[in-house]
Design a protein around this motif. Sequence first.
Motif, PDB file in Angstrom:
ATOM      1  N   ILE A   1      28.122 -45.857 -69.284  1.00 18.98           N
ATOM      2  CA  ILE A   1      28.679 -46.992 -68.296  1.00 18.98           C
ATOM      3  C   ILE A   1      29.227 -47.893 -69.069  1.00 18.98           C
ATOM      4  CG2 ILE A   1      27.083 -46.344 -66.478  1.00 18.98           C
ATOM      5  CD1 ILE A   1      25.617 -48.901 -67.115  1.00 18.98           C
ATOM      6  N   CYS A   2      28.943 -48.491 -70.306  1.00 18.56           N
ATOM      7  CA  CYS A   2      29.738 -49.321 -71.186  1.00 18.56           C
ATOM      8  C   CYS A   2      30.901 -48.327 -72.060  1.00 18.56           C
ATOM      9  CB  CYS A   2      28.716 -50.087 -72.279  1.00 18.56           C
ATOM     10  SG  CYS A   2      27.401 -51.032 -71.239  1.00 18.56           S
ATOM     11  N   SER A   3      31.647 -48.152 -71.241  1.00 18.97           N
ATOM     12  CA  SER A   3      32.545 -47.109 -71.861  1.00 18.97           C
ATOM     13  C   SER A   3      33.808 -47.590 -72.667  1.00 18.97           C
ATOM     14  CB  SER A   3      33.337 -46.470 -70.671  1.00 18.97           C
ATOM     15  OG  SER A   3      34.004 -47.232 -69.756  1.00 18.97           O
ATOM     16  N   ASN A   4      33.991 -49.083 -72.797  1.00 17.33           N
ATOM     17  CA  ASN A   4      35.021 -49.574 -73.563  1.00 17.33           C
ATOM     18  C   ASN A   4      34.421 -50.106 -74.736  1.00 17.33           C
ATOM     19  OD1 ASN A   4      37.173 -48.952 -71.819  1.00 17.33           O
ATOM     20  ND2 ASN A   4      36.660 -50.329 -70.502  1.00 17.33           N
ATOM     21  N   ILE A   5      33.209 -50.084 -75.119  1.00 21.85           N
ATOM     22  CA  ILE A   5      32.656 -50.441 -76.519  1.00 21.85           C
ATOM     23  C   ILE A   5      33.181 -49.689 -77.554  1.00 21.85           C
ATOM     24  CG2 ILE A   5      30.469 -51.109 -77.784  1.00 21.85           C
ATOM     25  CD1 ILE A   5      29.148 -51.637 -75.309  1.00 21.85           C
ATOM     26  N   PRO A   6      33.809 -50.005 -78.729  1.00 18.84           N
ATOM     27  CA  PRO A   6      34.285 -49.196 -79.663  1.00 18.84           C
ATOM     28  C   PRO A   6      33.092 -48.342 -80.097  1.00 18.84           C
ATOM     29  CG  PRO A   6      35.303 -51.332 -79.970  1.00 18.84           C
ATOM     30  CD  PRO A   6      34.296 -51.326 -78.865  1.00 18.84           C
ATOM     31  N   GLN A   7      33.395 -47.169 -80.675  1.00 24.36           N
ATOM     32  CA  GLN A   7      32.353 -46.161 -81.099  1.00 24.36           C
ATOM     33  C   GLN A   7      31.760 -46.751 -82.457  1.00 24.36           C
ATOM     34  OE1 GLN A   7      31.068 -43.323 -80.034  1.00 24.36           O
ATOM     35  NE2 GLN A   7      32.303 -43.657 -78.312  1.00 24.36           N
ATOM     36  N   ASP A   8      32.643 -47.683 -83.300  1.00 29.59           N
ATOM     37  CA  ASP A   8      31.781 -48.159 -84.405  1.00 29.59           C
ATOM     38  C   ASP A   8      31.025 -49.197 -84.020  1.00 29.59           C
ATOM     39  OD1 ASP A   8      33.743 -49.853 -83.827  1.00 29.59           O
ATOM     40  OD2 ASP A   8      34.720 -49.587 -85.753  1.00 29.59           O
ATOM     41  N   MET A   9      30.862 -49.676 -82.740  1.00 33.10           N
ATOM     42  CA  MET A   9      29.889 -50.883 -82.414  1.00 33.10           C
ATOM     43  C   MET A   9      28.769 -50.358 -81.524  1.00 33.10           C
ATOM     44  SD  MET A   9      32.849 -53.623 -81.424  1.00 33.10           S
ATOM     45  CE  MET A   9      31.782 -54.868 -81.124  1.00 33.10           C
ATOM     46  N   ARG A  10      28.483 -49.092 -81.348  1.00 32.60           N
ATOM     47  CA  ARG A  10      27.523 -48.526 -80.643  1.00 32.60           C
ATOM     48  C   ARG A  10      26.508 -47.555 -81.477  1.00 32.60           C
ATOM     49  NH1 ARG A  10      28.830 -46.215 -75.850  1.00 32.60           N
ATOM     50  NH2 ARG A  10      31.011 -47.260 -75.506  1.00 32.60           N
ATOM     51  N   HIS A  11      25.445 -47.586 -81.060  1.00 36.79           N
ATOM     52  CA  HIS A  11      24.307 -46.941 -81.915  1.00 36.79           C
ATOM     53  C   HIS A  11      23.115 -46.395 -81.039  1.00 36.79           C
ATOM     54  CE1 HIS A  11      22.174 -45.416 -85.376  1.00 36.79           C
ATOM     55  NE2 HIS A  11      21.254 -46.145 -85.186  1.00 36.79           N
ATOM     56  N   HIS A  12      22.613 -45.346 -81.164  1.00 41.58           N
ATOM     57  CA  HIS A  12      21.462 -44.813 -80.122  1.00 41.58           C
ATOM     58  C   HIS A  12      20.300 -44.527 -81.160  1.00 41.58           C
ATOM     59  CE1 HIS A  12      18.851 -43.561 -76.964  1.00 41.58           C
ATOM     60  NE2 HIS A  12      18.872 -42.368 -77.355  1.00 41.58           N
ATOM     61  N   TYR A  13      19.104 -44.567 -80.828  1.00 42.44           N
ATOM     62  CA  TYR A  13      17.979 -44.309 -82.044  1.00 42.44           C
ATOM     63  C   TYR A  13      16.638 -43.702 -80.885  1.00 42.44           C
ATOM     64  CZ  TYR A  13      14.287 -43.788 -85.039  1.00 42.44           C
ATOM     65  OH  TYR A  13      13.098 -43.483 -85.988  1.00 42.44           O
ATOM     66  N   VAL A  14      16.333 -42.463 -81.175  1.00 40.11           N
ATOM     67  CA  VAL A  14      15.215 -42.166 -80.560  1.00 40.11           C
ATOM     68  C   VAL A  14      14.054 -42.012 -81.601  1.00 40.11           C
ATOM     69  CG1 VAL A  14      13.880 -40.273 -79.403  1.00 40.11           C
ATOM     70  CG2 VAL A  14      16.580 -40.710 -78.866  1.00 40.11           C
ATOM     71  N   GLN A  15      12.912 -42.929 -81.211  1.00 49.33           N
ATOM     72  CA  GLN A  15      11.688 -42.612 -82.249  1.00 49.33           C
ATOM     73  C   GLN A  15      11.072 -41.587 -81.808  1.00 49.33           C
ATOM     74  OE1 GLN A  15      10.834 -44.704 -84.825  1.00 49.33           O
ATOM     75  NE2 GLN A  15       9.466 -43.089 -85.153  1.00 49.33           N
ATOM     76  N   PRO A  16      10.585 -40.751 -82.858  1.00 53.93           N
ATOM     77  CA  PRO A  16       9.593 -39.555 -82.494  1.00 53.93           C
ATOM     78  C   PRO A  16       8.357 -40.047 -82.216  1.00 53.93           C
ATOM     79  CG  PRO A  16      11.090 -39.077 -84.601  1.00 53.93           C
ATOM     80  CD  PRO A  16      11.216 -40.413 -84.008  1.00 53.93           C
ATOM     81  N   ASP A  17       7.578 -39.134 -81.439  1.00 54.82           N
ATOM     82  CA  ASP A  17       6.201 -39.456 -81.197  1.00 54.82           C
ATOM     83  C   ASP A  17       5.568 -40.735 -80.734  1.00 54.82           C
ATOM     84  OD1 ASP A  17       5.732 -36.596 -82.297  1.00 54.82           O
ATOM     85  OD2 ASP A  17       5.910 -37.492 -84.306  1.00 54.82           O
ATOM     86  N   VAL A  18       6.248 -41.377 -80.104  1.00 59.74           N
ATOM     87  CA  VAL A  18       5.844 -42.753 -79.610  1.00 59.74           C
ATOM     88  C   VAL A  18       6.275 -42.658 -77.956  1.00 59.74           C
ATOM     89  CG1 VAL A  18       6.387 -44.038 -81.789  1.00 59.74           C
ATOM     90  CG2 VAL A  18       8.085 -44.113 -79.857  1.00 59.74           C
ATOM     91  N   GLY A  19       4.996 -43.579 -77.405  1.00 68.08           N
ATOM     92  CA  GLY A  19       5.423 -43.641 -75.942  1.00 68.08           C
ATOM     93  C   GLY A  19       6.002 -44.831 -75.510  1.00 68.08           C
ATOM     94  N   HIS A  20       5.701 -45.653 -74.176  1.00 66.74           N
ATOM     95  CA  HIS A  20       6.371 -46.723 -74.125  1.00 66.74           C
ATOM     96  C   HIS A  20       6.243 -47.967 -74.825  1.00 66.74           C
ATOM     97  CE1 HIS A  20       8.822 -49.093 -71.210  1.00 66.74           C
ATOM     98  NE2 HIS A  20       8.040 -49.998 -71.173  1.00 66.74           N
ATOM     99  N   TYR A  21       4.998 -48.181 -75.068  1.00 59.55           N
ATOM    100  CA  TYR A  21       4.655 -49.437 -75.641  1.00 59.55           C
ATOM    101  C   TYR A  21       4.967 -49.202 -77.378  1.00 59.55           C
ATOM    102  CZ  TYR A  21       2.466 -51.080 -71.558  1.00 59.55           C
ATOM    103  OH  TYR A  21       2.324 -51.324 -70.367  1.00 59.55           O
TER     104      TYR A  21
END
Length: 427
Positions: free
Chosen positions: A364-384
Amino acid sequence: MFYQLYELNHAAIAPWRAYADSMQLVLRNPVNPFSHTPIARAIGAGLEVFERTTRRYAKPEFGLKETKLTTGPVSVHEKVVWSRPFCKLIHFERALPDRHRADPKILLVAPMSGHYATLLRGTVETLLPNAEIYITDWTDARMVPVADGRFDLDDYIDYIISMLHVLGPDTHVMAVCQPSVPVLAAVALMEENGDKYAPSSMTLMGGPIDTRINPTGVNELAQNKPLEWFADNVIMQVPFPLPGFTRSVYPGFLQLTGFMTMNLDRHMIAQKDFFMHMVKGDGDSAERHRDFYDEYLAVMDMTEEFYLQTVDAVFIKHSLPKGELMHRGHRVDPSAIKSVALLTVEGENDDISGLGQTEAAHTICSNIPQDMRHHYVQPDVGHYGVFNGSRFRSEIAPRILDFMRTHAQANRGKSPVRGVIKGGKSA
């Protein structure tokens, strides 16, 4: 009436709690020759379990008096730098040595979802050696007099914008769970208005940006009930003689009941283990149990209007990802965000905000440049585990700090972190 009956029941049990406390002192007094016998330890353990199960837990303290820099330990002082009836902004002021490097300035937005901001004590403690931390300390709604007015989702967004103005330029905002939606909305409004105090970066952690993705039990409950059901069944008036007398709220004890029933077997086993630790004299394990539940069982009320608007907009109508979220009659447009870097963090086993719900912010934040966005998934952890614990300290927090340093205003355009990372590997 249910809230009043809850308070009456708590008052009725008070003499029994007092008796349990006094008997514990007798049974554990070293002068008592029976204090170290198995039967005395068992009775004392049972009395403590009873007392802790029936008490009301007060708001905990952060208790962070010191942090360790690379140059050595320094003292930390809590200072309120901004205040409104429903929130205070606390700065963990460090006694920094001269010529200390400029650390990221972070507005840490704690969730208003039943627990106090102290739930993020570990988050603050981890980041504090390398950042200037400001945290939202939300007020228990039952402690706010009706004369101080309402507090709804619009007010929440306004509070965030006001705090960012107070903190000034080159601030990094970090939202944990529930505030991800109002924080993203606040940043979108600031960008659309050309606000010079829009943050340098926005970090969203385990937040319900789009709950249509991998819905959890919490999401399904909201989907299966009309908003009127929540208004009729979970909204209650604060009883006398509390300061918020007659204010309509969603009581914290109901939210806690929901959390407990989600993992009731785990909590029952924890109580049994606590009892056995005390009987066996395992003081360290018993103390860890006390520390956790002193925090977990301390809850706060939320105003009716904030709770119902959040349920409606976030969990029933999915207003933000549909482009339909309104703020004081104006549509919130996430695509207006162009100059604020975006980091999203999720836990692989999150059972509150399902995998992918926070990552939806990138869509939904479609106009943020690709070099300014990052996603990380931490394995083996729950919400807390997304914001606390060993994995947060060793794997998540360093990534957050690196992202903020990269996208500080002075460092824009210098070797940015790119792409999406899952499980520690680029994807």
